[in-house]
Write a protein that holds these residues in place. Sequence first.
Motif, short mmCIF file in Angstrom:
data_model
loop_
_atom_site.label_atom_id
_atom_site.label_comp_id
_atom_site.label_asym_id
_atom_site.label_seq_id
_atom_site.Cartn_x
_atom_site.Cartn_y
_atom_site.Cartn_z
N ARG A 122 17.21 12.49 -30.56
CA ARG A 122 16.08 12.27 -29.59
C ARG A 122 15.85 10.65 -29.48
N LEU A 123 14.96 10.36 -28.44
CA LEU A 123 14.53 9.01 -28.23
C LEU A 123 14.01 8.25 -29.73
N ALA A 124 13.11 9.14 -30.35
CA ALA A 124 12.75 8.70 -31.52
C ALA A 124 13.82 8.25 -32.61
N ASP A 125 15.04 8.92 -32.38
CA ASP A 125 15.97 8.96 -33.48
C ASP A 125 16.74 7.27 -33.17
N VAL B 244 15.29 4.81 -31.27
CA VAL B 244 14.28 3.62 -31.85
C VAL B 244 14.57 3.30 -33.21
N GLU B 245 14.49 4.55 -33.98
CA GLU B 245 14.71 4.39 -35.65
C GLU B 245 16.05 3.80 -35.74
N LEU C 165 11.37 4.08 -23.47
CA LEU C 165 10.07 4.44 -23.97
C LEU C 165 9.00 4.60 -23.20
N HIS D 39 9.81 8.09 -21.09
CA HIS D 39 9.89 9.51 -21.67
C HIS D 39 9.14 9.57 -23.16
N ARG D 40 8.94 10.87 -23.46
CA ARG D 40 8.24 11.13 -24.77
C ARG D 40 9.28 10.99 -25.88
N PRO D 41 8.82 10.77 -27.06
CA PRO D 41 9.76 10.53 -28.25
C PRO D 41 10.69 11.50 -28.48
N GLY D 42 10.29 12.83 -27.85
CA GLY D 42 11.13 13.93 -28.16
C GLY D 42 12.25 14.00 -27.15
#
Length: 337
Positions: free
Chosen positions: A250-253, A255-256, A288, A291-294
């Motif tokens: 996911r986008l959150a991954d 970013v991490e 970012l 899109h949403r973090p998911g």
Amino acid sequence: MSWSIKIARVAGIEVRLHLTFLLFLAWIGFSYYRLGGAPAATQGVAFMLALFGCVLLHEFGHALAARGFGIRTPDITLLPIGGVARLERMPDKPWQELVVAIAGPLVNVVIAAVLIFALGQHSEWEHLERLNQPGIAMLAKLASVNIGLVLFNLIPAFPMDGGRVLRALLALALPYSRATQIAARVGQTLAFVFGLVGLFTNPMLIFIAFFIFLAAQQEAVLARMKDFSLSEPVSEAMVTHPIRLPPDARLADAVEALLHASQHEFPVVDDAGRVLGVLTQDDIISALKRHRPGAPVTEFMRRDLPVVSTHEPFGEAFRSLRSASGRPAWRSSWEEA
Ligand SMILES: [Zn+2]
């Protein structure tokens, strides 16, 4: 703030004046004014403009010769110390570099020849017509200054054209980096001699010698880099164990991963080891906003990437990556890592 201003565009090449050049002209005008008033000042400035016109033509000589080999010159800038033509790259073949290097001084040879011919013609008319003498004197001075420009530029030391001519001649028979090494050493020896002569005569020579010495060193380093890029394979310059993202990341991954790694590009790789695409730092940051973090990374990763092999010369791979729609040159084929 930019230190130069655009004054013209000729044959697709921007002609720029460095601000220090304008100061230099003002200084020339002022010094002549103090010596002989307004007429002297006008004459002094006119001569400087004519001289720098010749320097500009010299730079156009380099630029147009380079164009013959498909190399663009975005701009030429005039500085008090001379002109600089910013070539997109240097020609690859030694004989092409030779042509580009010699084209500049050749322009001054032509200008000097034309002026000397014209002055010779004039001396026969002199008793018939009274032409204005200061004008004639200025043309004669301009001819000798052009000869001076040719001699100065052909000193076989970088960054003068003579240094490039010498390197190109040597490179016809030797490997490029060896040719540069020898040319650099000749330049440094000359710099040493200039410095020594300068100690006893003109301190200005010491300054020029120092300048030549540094230029020779820099040229040798550049040649070693060029040699590396031609002879070493991609495998010598690539990241071998990059952090990868799975296709369901996911986008959150992403970013991490970006926050915790020194890496700026992340390949998205499936279970079979195939590269599906690549995410760059810029992609992640701009995603970012939209899109949403998911959101899955497959939605905004790059897919249209050129693939290079690990044994391809580094320089070639770098060029093909750069030419691929101006995308950042990320490193090599991840599959083989
Ligand atoms: Zn030149």
